[in-house]
Design a protein around this motif. Structure first.
Motif, PDB file in Angstrom:
ATOM      1  N   GLU A   1      84.387  32.232  57.289  1.00  0.00           N
ATOM      2  CA  GLU A   1      82.957  31.996  57.362  1.00  0.00           C
ATOM      3  C   GLU A   1      82.624  30.639  56.765  1.00  0.00           C
ATOM      4  OE1 GLU A   1      80.755  35.062  55.363  1.00  0.00           O
ATOM      5  OE2 GLU A   1      81.222  36.531  56.900  1.00  0.00           O
ATOM      6  N   LEU A   2      81.735  29.937  57.420  1.00  0.00           N
ATOM      7  CA  LEU A   2      81.148  28.713  56.893  1.00  0.00           C
ATOM      8  C   LEU A   2      79.693  29.044  56.588  1.00  0.00           C
ATOM      9  CD1 LEU A   2      82.446  26.333  59.703  1.00  0.00           C
ATOM     10  CD2 LEU A   2      83.439  26.620  57.433  1.00  0.00           C
ATOM     11  N   ARG A   3      79.259  28.853  55.375  1.00  0.00           N
ATOM     12  CA  ARG A   3      77.885  29.191  55.003  1.00  0.00           C
ATOM     13  C   ARG A   3      77.035  27.932  54.934  1.00  0.00           C
ATOM     14  NH1 ARG A   3      76.538  34.119  53.435  1.00  0.00           N
ATOM     15  NH2 ARG A   3      78.218  35.631  53.420  1.00  0.00           N
ATOM     16  N   ARG A   4      75.810  28.065  55.425  1.00  0.00           N
ATOM     17  CA  ARG A   4      74.853  26.974  55.263  1.00  0.00           C
ATOM     18  C   ARG A   4      73.455  27.545  55.193  1.00  0.00           C
ATOM     19  NH1 ARG A   4      72.425  24.554  60.099  1.00  0.00           N
ATOM     20  NH2 ARG A   4      73.298  25.506  61.969  1.00  0.00           N
ATOM     21  N   ARG A   5      72.564  26.749  54.679  1.00  0.00           N
ATOM     22  CA  ARG A   5      71.174  27.177  54.503  1.00  0.00           C
ATOM     23  C   ARG A   5      70.272  26.196  55.235  1.00  0.00           C
ATOM     24  NH1 ARG A   5      69.974  28.325  48.370  1.00  0.00           N
ATOM     25  NH2 ARG A   5      68.782  30.050  49.196  1.00  0.00           N
ATOM     26  N   GLY A   6      69.233  26.733  55.853  1.00  0.00           N
ATOM     27  CA  GLY A   6      68.243  25.883  56.484  1.00  0.00           C
ATOM     28  C   GLY A   6      67.390  25.184  55.436  1.00  0.00           C
ATOM     29  N   LEU A   7      66.524  24.304  55.894  1.00  0.00           N
ATOM     30  CA  LEU A   7      65.578  23.620  54.999  1.00  0.00           C
ATOM     31  C   LEU A   7      64.550  24.622  54.496  1.00  0.00           C
ATOM     32  CD1 LEU A   7      64.720  20.416  57.065  1.00  0.00           C
ATOM     33  CD2 LEU A   7      65.996  20.501  54.936  1.00  0.00           C
ATOM     34  N   PRO A   8      64.280  24.658  53.192  1.00  0.00           N
ATOM     35  CA  PRO A   8      63.263  25.593  52.689  1.00  0.00           C
ATOM     36  C   PRO A   8      61.880  25.212  53.213  1.00  0.00           C
ATOM     37  CG  PRO A   8      64.170  24.252  50.891  1.00  0.00           C
ATOM     38  CD  PRO A   8      64.904  23.875  52.145  1.00  0.00           C
ATOM     39  N   LEU A   9      61.133  26.217  53.652  1.00  0.00           N
ATOM     40  CA  LEU A   9      59.782  25.982  54.149  1.00  0.00           C
ATOM     41  C   LEU A   9      58.837  25.728  52.985  1.00  0.00           C
ATOM     42  CD1 LEU A   9      59.411  28.862  56.773  1.00  0.00           C
ATOM     43  CD2 LEU A   9      60.237  26.541  57.132  1.00  0.00           C
ATOM     44  N   PRO A  10      57.792  24.940  53.201  1.00  0.00           N
ATOM     45  CA  PRO A  10      56.754  24.836  52.174  1.00  0.00           C
ATOM     46  C   PRO A  10      56.206  26.247  51.919  1.00  0.00           C
ATOM     47  CG  PRO A  10      56.447  23.153  53.870  1.00  0.00           C
ATOM     48  CD  PRO A  10      57.511  24.100  54.375  1.00  0.00           C
ATOM     49  N   PRO A  11      56.080  26.660  50.654  1.00  0.00           N
ATOM     50  CA  PRO A  11      55.685  28.041  50.351  1.00  0.00           C
ATOM     51  C   PRO A  11      54.393  28.499  51.028  1.00  0.00           C
ATOM     52  CG  PRO A  11      56.471  26.958  48.373  1.00  0.00           C
ATOM     53  CD  PRO A  11      56.396  25.906  49.441  1.00  0.00           C
ATOM     54  N   LEU A  12      53.372  27.660  51.061  1.00  0.00           N
ATOM     55  CA  LEU A  12      52.110  28.065  51.681  1.00  0.00           C
ATOM     56  C   LEU A  12      52.290  28.288  53.187  1.00  0.00           C
ATOM     57  CD1 LEU A  12      49.140  28.702  51.450  1.00  0.00           C
ATOM     58  CD2 LEU A  12      48.638  26.265  51.662  1.00  0.00           C
ATOM     59  N   LEU A  13      53.062  27.432  53.837  1.00  0.00           N
ATOM     60  CA  LEU A  13      53.319  27.590  55.266  1.00  0.00           C
ATOM     61  C   LEU A  13      54.123  28.862  55.523  1.00  0.00           C
ATOM     62  CD1 LEU A  13      53.036  26.556  58.144  1.00  0.00           C
ATOM     63  CD2 LEU A  13      54.979  25.033  57.710  1.00  0.00           C
ATOM     64  N   ALA A  14      55.135  29.125  54.708  1.00  0.00           N
ATOM     65  CA  ALA A  14      55.934  30.344  54.866  1.00  0.00           C
ATOM     66  C   ALA A  14      55.061  31.587  54.704  1.00  0.00           C
ATOM     67  CB  ALA A  14      57.085  30.359  53.860  1.00  0.00           C
ATOM     68  N   SER A  15      54.213  31.588  53.690  1.00  0.00           N
ATOM     69  CA  SER A  15      53.321  32.727  53.445  1.00  0.00           C
ATOM     70  C   SER A  15      52.335  32.929  54.602  1.00  0.00           C
ATOM     71  CB  SER A  15      52.568  32.502  52.132  1.00  0.00           C
ATOM     72  OG  SER A  15      51.628  33.510  51.926  1.00  0.00           O
ATOM     73  N   SER A  16      51.788  31.839  55.102  1.00  0.00           N
ATOM     74  CA  SER A  16      50.839  31.918  56.217  1.00  0.00           C
ATOM     75  C   SER A  16      51.518  32.417  57.488  1.00  0.00           C
ATOM     76  CB  SER A  16      50.203  30.552  56.473  1.00  0.00           C
ATOM     77  OG  SER A  16      49.462  30.130  55.352  1.00  0.00           O
ATOM     78  N   LEU A  17      52.727  31.948  57.748  1.00  0.00           N
ATOM     79  CA  LEU A  17      53.481  32.413  58.918  1.00  0.00           C
ATOM     80  C   LEU A  17      53.786  33.907  58.802  1.00  0.00           C
ATOM     81  CD1 LEU A  17      55.903  29.418  59.426  1.00  0.00           C
ATOM     82  CD2 LEU A  17      54.383  30.354  61.183  1.00  0.00           C
ATOM     83  N   ARG A  18      54.217  34.347  57.628  1.00  0.00           N
ATOM     84  CA  ARG A  18      54.520  35.763  57.416  1.00  0.00           C
ATOM     85  C   ARG A  18      53.271  36.615  57.657  1.00  0.00           C
ATOM     86  NH1 ARG A  18      57.023  35.208  53.040  1.00  0.00           N
ATOM     87  NH2 ARG A  18      55.254  35.413  51.658  1.00  0.00           N
ATOM     88  N   SER A  19      52.128  36.187  57.123  1.00  0.00           N
ATOM     89  CA  SER A  19      50.876  36.923  57.335  1.00  0.00           C
ATOM     90  C   SER A  19      50.488  36.967  58.806  1.00  0.00           C
ATOM     91  CB  SER A  19      49.735  36.287  56.528  1.00  0.00           C
ATOM     92  OG  SER A  19      49.980  36.419  55.149  1.00  0.00           O
ATOM     93  N   ALA A  20      50.665  35.848  59.504  1.00  0.00           N
ATOM     94  CA  ALA A  20      50.340  35.807  60.940  1.00  0.00           C
ATOM     95  C   ALA A  20      51.251  36.741  61.726  1.00  0.00           C
ATOM     96  CB  ALA A  20      50.452  34.377  61.461  1.00  0.00           C
ATOM     97  N   MET A  21      52.522  36.803  61.348  1.00  0.00           N
ATOM     98  CA  MET A  21      53.454  37.705  62.040  1.00  0.00           C
ATOM     99  C   MET A  21      53.086  39.165  61.770  1.00  0.00           C
ATOM    100  SD  MET A  21      55.695  35.877  63.766  1.00  0.00           S
ATOM    101  CE  MET A  21      57.218  36.776  63.950  1.00  0.00           C
ATOM    102  N   GLN A  22      52.673  39.472  60.549  1.00  0.00           N
ATOM    103  CA  GLN A  22      52.287  40.843  60.215  1.00  0.00           C
ATOM    104  C   GLN A  22      51.029  41.262  60.972  1.00  0.00           C
ATOM    105  OE1 GLN A  22      52.130  40.171  55.981  1.00  0.00           O
ATOM    106  NE2 GLN A  22      54.112  41.183  55.642  1.00  0.00           N
ATOM    107  N   ALA A  23      50.131  40.319  61.222  1.00  0.00           N
ATOM    108  CA  ALA A  23      48.872  40.619  61.913  1.00  0.00           C
ATOM    109  C   ALA A  23      48.977  40.480  63.433  1.00  0.00           C
ATOM    110  CB  ALA A  23      47.777  39.680  61.393  1.00  0.00           C
ATOM    111  N   LEU A  24      50.118  40.060  63.926  1.00  0.00           N
ATOM    112  CA  LEU A  24      50.289  39.767  65.349  1.00  0.00           C
ATOM    113  C   LEU A  24      50.021  40.993  66.223  1.00  0.00           C
ATOM    114  CD1 LEU A  24      51.158  37.399  67.176  1.00  0.00           C
ATOM    115  CD2 LEU A  24      53.482  38.261  67.006  1.00  0.00           C
ATOM    116  N   ARG A  25      49.328  40.782  67.320  1.00  0.00           N
ATOM    117  CA  ARG A  25      49.142  41.829  68.336  1.00  0.00           C
ATOM    118  C   ARG A  25      50.335  41.762  69.275  1.00  0.00           C
ATOM    119  NH1 ARG A  25      43.304  40.713  70.529  1.00  0.00           N
ATOM    120  NH2 ARG A  25      44.334  41.515  72.388  1.00  0.00           N
ATOM    121  N   TRP A  26      51.260  42.687  69.093  1.00  0.00           N
ATOM    122  CA  TRP A  26      52.484  42.705  69.884  1.00  0.00           C
ATOM    123  C   TRP A  26      52.194  43.313  71.247  1.00  0.00           C
ATOM    124  CZ3 TRP A  26      56.590  40.195  67.918  1.00  0.00           C
ATOM    125  CH2 TRP A  26      56.611  39.956  66.545  1.00  0.00           C
ATOM    126  N   PRO A  27      52.896  42.879  72.283  1.00  0.00           N
ATOM    127  CA  PRO A  27      52.675  43.442  73.624  1.00  0.00           C
ATOM    128  C   PRO A  27      53.186  44.892  73.699  1.00  0.00           C
ATOM    129  CG  PRO A  27      54.553  41.954  73.636  1.00  0.00           C
ATOM    130  CD  PRO A  27      53.933  41.865  72.267  1.00  0.00           C
TER     131      PRO A  27
END
Length: 175
Positions: A1-27
Motif C-alpha cells: 500500500e502507498l498512503r497519501r492524503r488529499g489537501l485539507p479543506l478549509p474548515p468552514l467550506l467542509a462544514s458547509s458542504l457536509r450540511s448541504a449534503m445532509q440537507a440534499l433532496r436525493w432522487p
C-alpha cells in the motif's frame, strides 16, 4: 500500500458542504443503480449554479462545489482542472470498478462523521500496489480510469463528491 492524503479543506467550506449534503433532496432512484450506495446523484455542470437559479433543488450544493473547485485550483496550483459532472453519494462503499468514460483524472472529497472509508486506487506504474487515499475533509486528485473502490467504514454517514470529466478534450490549435 502507498498512503497519501488529499489537501485539507478549509474548515468552514467542509462544514458547509457536509450540511448541504445532509440537507440534499436525493432522487427517488439512483443515478447509478449498480453501485453500493444509499444515495447516488449526478449533477451535470453544463450551467453554473447562478444559471440554474436559487430555486433549483441543488443550488446550495452546486454553489459550494463551484467554490470548492475554485479554491482547489489555486491551492493545488491546478488551474487547468476541468469537470463536466459531479457525483454526490451517501454511504457509498464501492466494489472495484473503472470509470471508463472519464477523460482525465477526477477530484474526490468525502465528508461526515465516520472512520475508514479511504479511496483505494490501483497504482499507475505498479499494478501490484494500491494507493490508499485519505479524502475525509480533504480533496485529492485520482485517476478513476484505473481500478478503484472505497474501503469499508464505520460510524456515521459518509458523503462523497467526485468531480469528473467525460467530455472529449478540445484539441489545442498549433501555430
Amino acid at each position: 500500500e502507498l498512503r497519501r492524503r488529499g489537501l485539507p479543506l478549509p474548515p468552514l467550506l467542509a462544514s458547509s458542504l457536509r450540511s448541504a449534503m445532509q440537507a440534499l433532496r436525493w432522487p427517488n432512484s439512483s443515478a447509478r443503480p449498480g453501485v453500493n450506495a444509499d444515495e447516488y446523484l449526478v449533477l451535470a455542470s453544463r450551467r453554473s449554479a447562478s444559471e440554474c437559479g436559487t430555486r433549483h433543488p441543488h443550488y446550495p450544493l452546486r454553489l459550494l462545489c463551484e467554490q470548492l473547485v475554485s479554491w482547489y485550483r489555486v491551492a493545488a496550483d491546478d488551474r487547468a482542472f476541468e469537470y463536466n459532472a459531479i457525483a454526490a453519494t451517501r454511504n457509498f462503499v464501492g466494489s472495484p470498478h473503472v470509470d471508463r468514460f472519464d477523460q482525465q483524472p477526477q477530484l474526490a472529497v468525502s465528508l461526515g462523521e465516520f472512520e475508514g472509508g479511504e479511496l483505494c486506487v490501483e497504482a499507475e506504474h505498479d499494478h501490484t500496489m494500491i494507493e490508499v487515499v485519505d479524502t475525509k475533509e480533504r480533496i485529492a486528485k485520482v485517476d478513476g480510469r484505473r481500478v478503484h473502490w472505497v474501503r469499508a467504514y464505520r460510524g456515521g454517514e459518509r458523503f462523497s463528491l467526485i468531480f469528473y470529466n467525460t467530455a472529449t478534450p478540445t484539441p489545442v490549435p498549433i501555430g
